[in-house]
Every structure is written in C-alpha cells, then in structure tokens.
Design an enzyme around this catalytic site. Structure first.
Site, mmCIF file in Angstrom:
data_model
loop_
_atom_site.group_PDB
_atom_site.id
_atom_site.type_symbol
_atom_site.label_atom_id
_atom_site.label_comp_id
_atom_site.label_asym_id
_atom_site.label_seq_id
_atom_site.Cartn_x
_atom_site.Cartn_y
_atom_site.Cartn_z
ATOM 1 N N HIS A 86 -1.211 -0.720 5.700
ATOM 2 C CA HIS A 86 -0.774 0.583 5.199
ATOM 3 C C HIS A 86 0.229 1.164 6.200
ATOM 4 O O HIS A 86 -0.136 1.969 7.056
ATOM 5 C CB HIS A 86 -1.975 1.506 5.038
ATOM 6 N N GLU A 89 -0.239 -1.083 1.081
ATOM 7 C CA GLU A 89 -0.540 0.270 0.622
ATOM 8 C C GLU A 89 0.476 1.239 1.215
ATOM 9 O O GLU A 89 1.010 0.999 2.296
ATOM 10 C CB GLU A 89 -1.928 0.708 1.088
ATOM 11 N N HIS A 127 -12.268 2.910 1.012
ATOM 12 C CA HIS A 127 -12.314 4.071 1.912
ATOM 13 C C HIS A 127 -13.757 4.372 2.280
ATOM 14 O O HIS A 127 -14.562 4.790 1.459
ATOM 15 C CB HIS A 127 -11.667 5.334 1.333
#
Length: 238
Positions: free
Chosen positions: A43, A70, A191
């Site tokens: 990410h 991401e 998450h």
C-alpha cells in the site's frame, strides 16, 4: 480455501527507519511466498513512509503469486504506478492525504460515477479491481454498479468488537457478504484481522476469497518467526 495475502508495508517501515536495505523487502516477499503466502500486498502512500514507488517496480519482477497494490486512486501518481506494473489486483481505498492507516470504505453511492470511471481505466488494462467498503448492504449493492470485480470488507469494526460479542460483531459482515454474493461480487477482507479473530471470521463469511494481513502478522512474526507465523495464519483459514 481463502487465500492469504501478506501485506509487507511494515517490513518497509522497519527498513526505512535506518536507511539502507535491512531488512531486505524483496527477500522478505520471496520468503513469504516460499513459506506459503498466496499473495503479496503493498500500500504505497505519497510520502513513501513505508513502501516506496520503486519497491513496487522491484516487487513486480519477483512476485510469483498474486500481486495486490492498494492505495488512493485519487492520486495520479498511484494510477500511473499501477498501470505501469499491471498487478493481478488493484484495491482502491479512499485514503486522505497523510492518513496513518485506512479507516473507512467507499461511499459507493456518492462516488458511483467517479468509481465507474476509474475502475474502467484499470479493467481496460486487464487488472482485476477490488474496492474497500464498509459492511453496509446498501454500499455493497451500489458497488456492483461501479463495475468492480470484488469488494474488500473493512474489518476494523469486527476486530474491535470481537471479544465483547463475536456474534454481534460478525453479523453485519455476514449480511454484507451475502448481499455481495447475490449481485455477483467477489469478496476480500482486511484490517485488524489476527490469530485470535481470523478463524471465526473466515468460517462465517460466505464466499470469502482472500484476506490481506500485514500489521498483526508481522508483529506475531517477532515472537513466532515469519515461516511459522504464516503457517499459523494459513491454518486459521483451512
């Protein structure tokens, strides 16, 4: 079996804290795959405080499983990075500039046209698209109109309430997953999933294709070792 994609952002954070190349991000990615991970997730953010843009190019050359990038697609540099590397999957996250970590999903109703336009860019390049969403049926149902292939359920709410009442914590996610299946969307999640809450989540989410875990997995690896930790997470998904 749900696939495990290891997010290696925290390895990059540790490397960047001292400069140089220790730990070696590329070697860690190779090792994660060798130890059983079925994907590598990164990410990158504009300040490059963990994953650097060059890391993405370097990883593209060596990742042999699924490469998932991401990020905030409202940044042109992110769009260009993804198109230049053409990963198997891009996950679109509505981050704000300077945000420490992702903390909410897309409003797929408010941003429906924007998402349609940006998703088309990636799909025209042959990249599978997943978008970050909260476990809200209306947002899941609207997601299908954007053209996305998958949704990624944002699981912080589940993780926060798991130890208080796991049945209540999982309920909106099961409902959202069922809604996604009805409209033909693939389901990812991520998450704050960890060794304590992952198995129950995976057992109760129908059609769960992939989970992405970084922070908790890397923390556990400090105690258990990376190879053993990846195997421990895979067993939660078996």
């Amino acid at each position: 079996m749900t696939r495990l994609s290891v997010n290696i952002n925290k390895i990059a954070t540790l490397r960047n804290s001292r400069g140089g190349n220790n730990p070696d991000l590329i070697q860690v990615a190779k090792d994660c795959e060798r130890f059983g991970a079925q994907g590598i997730t990164v990410h990158p953010r504009p300040d490059e405080r963990h994953i650097r843009y060059q890391d993405v190019f370097d990883l593209k050359k060596i990742v042999t499983t699924e490469f998932n990038i991401e990020g905030n697609c409202q940044e042109q540099k992110f769009i260009d990075l993804v198109l230049a590397n053409k990963p198997e999957q891009v996950t679109l996250v509505p981050d704000a500039l300077g945000q420490i970590t992702s903390n909410h999903g897309w409003d797929t109703i408010k941003y429906q046209q924007y998402l349609k336009d940006i998703i088309k860019i990636f799909k025209d390049a042959g990249i599978r698209v997943s978008i970050f969403v909260d476990p809200v049926v209306e947002m899941v149902e609207a997601a299908v109109t954007t053209g996305t292939d998958r949704i990624e359920l944002y699981t912080e709410g589940y993780a926060s309430h798991y130890h208080k009442d796991k049945e209540q914590a999982i309920a909106p996610y099961t409902e959202a997953a069922e809604a996604a299946q009805k409209v033909g969307l693939g389901i990812n999640a991520g998450h704050d999933l960890d060794l304590h809450n992952l198995k129950y989540f995976a057992q109760n989410i129908p059609g769960l294709l992939e989970i992405s875990i970084g922070h908790a997995l890397i923390c556990d690896a400090l105690y258990y070792g990376l190879e053993n930790t990846i195997q421990m997470y895979l067993r939660q998904l078996a």
